[in-house]
Scaffold this active site. Structure first.
Site, mmCIF file in Angstrom:
data_model
loop_
_atom_site.group_PDB
_atom_site.id
_atom_site.type_symbol
_atom_site.label_atom_id
_atom_site.label_comp_id
_atom_site.label_asym_id
_atom_site.label_seq_id
_atom_site.Cartn_x
_atom_site.Cartn_y
_atom_site.Cartn_z
ATOM 1 N N ALA A 27 0.858 -1.177 0.000
ATOM 2 C CA ALA A 27 0.000 0.000 0.000
ATOM 3 C C ALA A 27 0.895 1.228 0.000
ATOM 4 C CB ALA A 27 -0.911 -0.021 1.220
ATOM 5 N N TYR A 28 0.341 2.332 -0.463
ATOM 6 C CA TYR A 28 1.131 3.547 -0.659
ATOM 7 C C TYR A 28 0.659 4.648 0.272
ATOM 8 C CZ TYR A 28 3.270 1.106 -4.405
ATOM 9 O OH TYR A 28 3.994 0.181 -5.100
ATOM 10 N N LEU A 29 1.618 5.179 1.042
ATOM 11 C CA LEU A 29 1.349 6.309 1.920
ATOM 12 C C LEU A 29 1.508 7.615 1.159
ATOM 13 C CD1 LEU A 29 3.332 4.976 4.996
ATOM 14 C CD2 LEU A 29 0.872 4.827 4.582
ATOM 15 N N ASP A 76 -3.347 5.442 0.954
ATOM 16 C CA ASP A 76 -4.251 6.010 -0.039
ATOM 17 C C ASP A 76 -4.468 5.012 -1.170
ATOM 18 O OD1 ASP A 76 -4.291 8.454 1.327
ATOM 19 O OD2 ASP A 76 -2.528 9.187 0.236
#
Length: 163
Positions: A27-29, A76
């Protein structure tokens, strides 16, 4: 420094189940710069990636399970899940102008077979020790298009796609 080329795949290799496989969720912060968290089997990482397509800086820091799931709630966009098969390149070939002892070259194809919502996507990545070798590498016969310079195939961009 991460130096890799990416390819779409014409067909999956035969006997795919004979190769080691890793189960990955990421997942991407943030996507500019790329700050990613990854669960790979039972290992957890926070990764920073610099700008670039063929070559870019990459830093990995270990996380524990609790930290991973805490940060995952803050991510996000789409969470990317995939199976990564590690396939050795038995006899890599290079363009005729590249000088190396092929017997000393050990390359691995990281074949990513994505889960929903990207279940039709399969990407092969090959990492190299330097840009000259990456440029001279001749793709294996089951590779299709070279998408190294197409940012649409970066996982960080997939995370932002509207599904």
């Amino acid at each position: 420094m991460e130096i890799e080329r990416k390819f779409t795949v014409r067909a999956l290799p035969e006997q795919l189940g004979q190769y080691p496989v890793r189960h990955i969720e990421q997942a991407y912060l943030n996507t500019d710069p790329v700050v990613r968290i990854r669960k790979q089997d039972e290992e957890y990482y926070l990764t920073y990636k610099g700008k670039g397509l063929l070559a870019r800086e990459e830093y990995n820091l270990p996380l524990n399970e609790h930290s991973y799931y805490h940060l995952r709630e803050k991510a996000d966009g789409n969470i990317i899940a995939k199976k990564r098969y590690l396939i050795p390149v038995e006899h890599p070939t290079f363009t005729s102008d590249y000088q190396t002892s092929v017997d000393q070259v050990s390359l691995t194809i990281e074949l990513d077979v994505f889960d929903a919502p990207f279940e039709n996507l399969v990407i092969a990545e090959v990492e190299f020790p330097d840009e000259a070798m990456a440029a001279a590498f001749c793709p294996v016969d089951w590779f299709s298009e070279d998408v190294t310079n197409d940012p649409a195939y970066h996982n960080s961009n997939l995370s932002r796609q509207k599904i």
